[in-house]
Motif scaffolding. Sequence first.
Motif, PDB file in Angstrom:
ATOM      1  N   ALA A 421     -10.817  10.352  -3.318  1.00 10.43           N
ATOM      2  CA  ALA A 421     -10.807   9.781  -1.973  1.00 10.43           C
ATOM      3  C   ALA A 421      -9.380   9.538  -1.501  1.00 10.43           C
ATOM      4  O   ALA A 421      -9.048   9.784  -0.334  1.00 10.43           O
ATOM      5  N   GLN A 422      -8.510   9.078  -2.405  1.00  6.62           N
ATOM      6  CA  GLN A 422      -7.111   8.877  -2.037  1.00  6.62           C
ATOM      7  C   GLN A 422      -6.430  10.204  -1.718  1.00  6.62           C
ATOM      8  O   GLN A 422      -5.643  10.300  -0.762  1.00  6.62           O
ATOM      9  N   ALA A 423      -6.712  11.224  -2.514  1.00  2.00           N
ATOM     10  CA  ALA A 423      -6.100  12.525  -2.275  1.00  2.00           C
ATOM     11  C   ALA A 423      -6.474  13.069  -0.899  1.00  2.00           C
ATOM     12  O   ALA A 423      -5.638  13.652  -0.197  1.00  2.00           O
ATOM     13  N   ALA A 424      -7.736  12.879  -0.505  1.00  2.00           N
ATOM     14  CA  ALA A 424      -8.166  13.352   0.813  1.00  2.00           C
ATOM     15  C   ALA A 424      -7.483  12.557   1.922  1.00  2.00           C
ATOM     16  O   ALA A 424      -7.059  13.124   2.940  1.00  2.00           O
ATOM     17  N   ARG A 425      -7.361  11.252   1.737  1.00  2.00           N
ATOM     18  CA  ARG A 425      -6.748  10.409   2.774  1.00  2.00           C
ATOM     19  C   ARG A 425      -5.246  10.648   2.878  1.00  2.00           C
ATOM     20  O   ARG A 425      -4.663  10.605   3.971  1.00  2.00           O
ATOM     21  N   LEU A 426      -4.600  10.921   1.747  1.00  2.00           N
ATOM     22  CA  LEU A 426      -3.144  11.050   1.721  1.00  2.00           C
ATOM     23  C   LEU A 426      -2.688  12.503   1.800  1.00  2.00           C
ATOM     24  O   LEU A 426      -1.503  12.776   1.597  1.00  2.00           O
ATOM     25  N   HIS A 427      -3.614  13.411   2.085  1.00  2.00           N
ATOM     26  CA  HIS A 427      -3.241  14.829   2.179  1.00  2.00           C
ATOM     27  C   HIS A 427      -2.190  15.014   3.271  1.00  2.00           C
ATOM     28  O   HIS A 427      -2.326  14.506   4.391  1.00  2.00           O
ATOM     29  N   GLY A 428      -1.142  15.748   2.946  1.00  2.00           N
ATOM     30  CA  GLY A 428      -0.071  15.978   3.897  1.00  2.00           C
ATOM     31  C   GLY A 428       1.010  14.926   3.885  1.00  2.00           C
ATOM     32  O   GLY A 428       1.977  15.015   4.643  1.00  2.00           O
ATOM     33  N   ARG A 443      -1.672  -0.671   7.019  1.00  2.00           N
ATOM     34  CA  ARG A 443      -2.080  -1.622   8.057  1.00  2.00           C
ATOM     35  C   ARG A 443      -2.497  -0.892   9.336  1.00  2.00           C
ATOM     36  O   ARG A 443      -3.404  -1.341  10.046  1.00  2.00           O
ATOM     37  N   GLU A 444      -1.830   0.220   9.636  1.00  2.00           N
ATOM     38  CA  GLU A 444      -2.202   0.976  10.833  1.00  2.00           C
ATOM     39  C   GLU A 444      -3.651   1.452  10.767  1.00  2.00           C
ATOM     40  O   GLU A 444      -4.332   1.529  11.796  1.00  2.00           O
ATOM     41  N   ARG A 445      -4.114   1.740   9.563  1.00  2.00           N
ATOM     42  CA  ARG A 445      -5.462   2.260   9.406  1.00  2.00           C
ATOM     43  C   ARG A 445      -6.512   1.165   9.244  1.00  2.00           C
ATOM     44  O   ARG A 445      -7.699   1.467   9.114  1.00  2.00           O
ATOM     45  N   LEU A 446      -6.056  -0.086   9.245  1.00  2.00           N
ATOM     46  CA  LEU A 446      -7.020  -1.192   9.238  1.00  2.00           C
ATOM     47  C   LEU A 446      -7.481  -1.543  10.646  1.00  2.00           C
ATOM     48  O   LEU A 446      -8.494  -2.226  10.818  1.00  2.00           O
ATOM     49  N   GLY A 447      -6.743  -1.108  11.659  1.00  2.00           N
ATOM     50  CA  GLY A 447      -7.095  -1.438  13.028  1.00  2.00           C
ATOM     51  C   GLY A 447      -6.463  -2.740  13.486  1.00  2.00           C
ATOM     52  O   GLY A 447      -5.665  -3.369  12.782  1.00  2.00           O
ATOM     53  N   ALA A 448      -6.825  -3.179  14.672  1.00  2.00           N
ATOM     54  CA  ALA A 448      -6.207  -4.364  15.287  1.00  2.00           C
ATOM     55  C   ALA A 448      -6.931  -5.658  14.958  1.00  2.00           C
ATOM     56  O   ALA A 448      -6.491  -6.738  15.371  1.00  2.00           O
ATOM     57  N   ARG A 472       1.220  -5.220  -1.291  1.00  2.00           N
ATOM     58  CA  ARG A 472       0.599  -4.868  -2.575  1.00  2.00           C
ATOM     59  C   ARG A 472      -0.863  -5.286  -2.621  1.00  2.00           C
ATOM     60  O   ARG A 472      -1.693  -4.597  -3.229  1.00  2.00           O
ATOM     61  N   VAL A 473      -1.207  -6.406  -1.996  1.00  2.00           N
ATOM     62  CA  VAL A 473      -2.615  -6.804  -1.925  1.00  2.00           C
ATOM     63  C   VAL A 473      -3.399  -5.790  -1.106  1.00  2.00           C
ATOM     64  O   VAL A 473      -4.529  -5.408  -1.466  1.00  2.00           O
ATOM     65  N   LEU A 474      -2.820  -5.302  -0.011  1.00  2.00           N
ATOM     66  CA  LEU A 474      -3.507  -4.300   0.802  1.00  2.00           C
ATOM     67  C   LEU A 474      -3.745  -3.016   0.015  1.00  2.00           C
ATOM     68  O   LEU A 474      -4.795  -2.378   0.145  1.00  2.00           O
ATOM     69  N   ARG A 475      -2.771  -2.629  -0.803  1.00  2.00           N
ATOM     70  CA  ARG A 475      -2.953  -1.420  -1.622  1.00  2.00           C
ATOM     71  C   ARG A 475      -4.130  -1.584  -2.573  1.00  2.00           C
ATOM     72  O   ARG A 475      -4.933  -0.659  -2.748  1.00  2.00           O
ATOM     73  N   VAL A 476      -4.240  -2.760  -3.201  1.00  2.00           N
ATOM     74  CA  VAL A 476      -5.356  -3.006  -4.115  1.00  2.00           C
ATOM     75  C   VAL A 476      -6.674  -3.029  -3.345  1.00  2.00           C
ATOM     76  O   VAL A 476      -7.703  -2.528  -3.819  1.00  2.00           O
ATOM     77  N   ALA A 477      -6.661  -3.594  -2.126  1.00  2.00           N
ATOM     78  CA  ALA A 477      -7.881  -3.638  -1.317  1.00  2.00           C
ATOM     79  C   ALA A 477      -8.366  -2.229  -0.988  1.00  2.00           C
ATOM     80  O   ALA A 477      -9.575  -1.946  -1.036  1.00  2.00           O
ATOM     81  N   TRP A 478      -7.452  -1.327  -0.672  1.00  2.00           N
ATOM     82  CA  TRP A 478      -7.855   0.059  -0.425  1.00  2.00           C
ATOM     83  C   TRP A 478      -8.422   0.692  -1.689  1.00  2.00           C
ATOM     84  O   TRP A 478      -9.377   1.482  -1.630  1.00  2.00           O
ATOM     85  N   THR A 479      -7.861   0.365  -2.850  1.00  2.00           N
ATOM     86  CA  THR A 479      -8.399   0.907  -4.096  1.00  2.00           C
ATOM     87  C   THR A 479      -9.811   0.386  -4.363  1.00  2.00           C
ATOM     88  O   THR A 479     -10.694   1.145  -4.808  1.00  2.00           O
ATOM     89  N   LEU A 480     -10.048  -0.896  -4.101  1.00  2.00           N
ATOM     90  CA  LEU A 480     -11.391  -1.456  -4.273  1.00  2.00           C
ATOM     91  C   LEU A 480     -12.391  -0.748  -3.361  1.00  2.00           C
ATOM     92  O   LEU A 480     -13.529  -0.463  -3.763  1.00  2.00           O
ATOM     93  N   ALA A 481     -11.967  -0.457  -2.126  1.00  2.00           N
ATOM     94  CA  ALA A 481     -12.847   0.268  -1.217  1.00  2.00           C
ATOM     95  C   ALA A 481     -13.110   1.685  -1.719  1.00  2.00           C
ATOM     96  O   ALA A 481     -14.239   2.189  -1.625  1.00  2.00           O
ATOM     97  N   ALA A 488     -12.790   2.377   4.278  1.00  2.00           N
ATOM     98  CA  ALA A 488     -11.689   1.439   4.506  1.00  2.00           C
ATOM     99  C   ALA A 488     -12.100   0.071   3.963  1.00  2.00           C
ATOM    100  O   ALA A 488     -13.292  -0.252   3.870  1.00  2.00           O
ATOM    101  N   PRO A 489     -11.142  -0.768   3.594  1.00  2.00           N
ATOM    102  CA  PRO A 489     -11.482  -2.095   3.065  1.00  2.00           C
ATOM    103  C   PRO A 489     -11.909  -3.050   4.170  1.00  2.00           C
ATOM    104  O   PRO A 489     -11.474  -2.938   5.322  1.00  2.00           O
TER     105      PRO A 489
END
Length: 507
Positions: A421-428, A443-448, A472-481, A488-489
């Motif tokens: 899932a990370q590879a697909a999201r981070l492609h490019g 944060r941009e991908r979490l929305g407003a 770093r907390v946001l990075r872990v939250a994306w991993t949990l999702a 998205a988390p």
Amino acid sequence: MALGRTLAVALVGLSAHVVEVEAHLAASLPAFTLVGLPDAALAEARDRVRAAVSSSGLAWPNRRITVNLSPATLPKSGSGFDLAVAVATLAGAGIVDPARVRDVVHLGELGLDGRLRPVRGVLPAVAAAVAAGHHRVLVPDANLAEASLVPGADVTGAASLAAVAARYGADVEVPDLPAVTTGAVDPHVVAEPRDLADVLGQDEARHCLEVAAAGGHHLLMVGPPGTGKTMLAARLPGLLPDLDEQGSVEVTSVHSVAGTFDAGRGLVRRPPFEDPHHTATPASVVGGGSGVPRPGAASRAHRGVLFLDEAPEFATSVLQTLRQPLEHGEVVLHRAAGSARYPARFQLVLAANPCPCGRAVGKGLDCTCRSEQRRRYFSRLSGPLLDRVDLQVELHPARAAAQPGDPTTVVAARVAAARGAQAARLHGTPWRTNAEVPGGWLRERLGADRRVVADLDRAVERGTLSLRGVDRVLRVAWTLADLDGRPAPDRSDVGRALLLRTRGHGA
């Protein structure tokens, strides 16, 4: 006057440069001069070359010999230039055909009996030669398997200088000399399988290990002796997916330069595991040495795991030097003879006792340490270092009736799905895992909707979380999702990630 030319390769860190080796033979008093910024080991090549030529049954030219390593401003080190110096000298003397050796890259150390001995860094050296358009390479037999891993290289092996000279037309008898082996040991090959099911209980720690593997996060485990900290750390590499082609070449190149690569196994495909002892020096962990520095455990753990058991027992200087590679994914070593860069994007796993005696469990009734001893012991792990650790977990003694959890194969499958899932999201993008992604991009991908990060805002206001910690907390939250299969988390993921970072304190 006669002039012989051939090619060699100079390594500075993992950067390789093709070097032209020129041997000028003048009719004058016999002498041998080596120029072009050689280090001590390379300067001694004149004695090894002279002895090897004589031992091989070849005539040593009694002239004034000047060998230049061009570009002359580039620092050069090691004994890997011996063969090129010998071949250039023999070409200048007309003993071998000068035209046949001119465009061949020669790598290898010479023994006094004329045997060719293996050298470090053959893989990146041959890759640099091929990239520069020089495809014909001659190496010692012991390095032949490693050099042959480079696509597009026309590699030839030889056992002795006499065999090399005979190949280029010299009239010499090739002796039957015993083979020289590399003696390298592949440290990242585990002798016996280590299954996560061997760890009984410790469900929270096992979950943290899975999250760390899925997102490439750093991990701190705190608990008394015997709770399974070392067992868990040793099983983390088994949860990680195989290295891709680029990562495999990077890791193999580092181990080739370090002298720990076994070419018989091919490219390193599995993430390495390094666990230096707590008495290790900064040079052994991050790299160093006289002249051009060598890679240390941090670089040998590139794309793998660096485990520091009894982390507070490590010297403060060792722990502080890890801050640069943790932040930038590489080690930059500066010495008087030059600087070197080595990749060092590893997962750091720290294990620590709760206090010097290790018995501060629960209310700590069995602990014999004074309060200031406990604070002093754990304060050796500085705030700036811990601020770079994404996951922190406390381990407690497991119950006697604890049941085994999922085996490594099951957990590794979940990790692989999250990595996909990370590879697909981070492609490019230049990033591979959540742990590498800048916080602004996430944060941009979490929305407003600020409600998702409301818990983080309160933690920052209370001073329990730094702005780096928020990322770093946001990075872990994306991993949990990713582990849960969600795109998205949500706020619950952010809250769980905050608890995993703070060990449940101050959240």
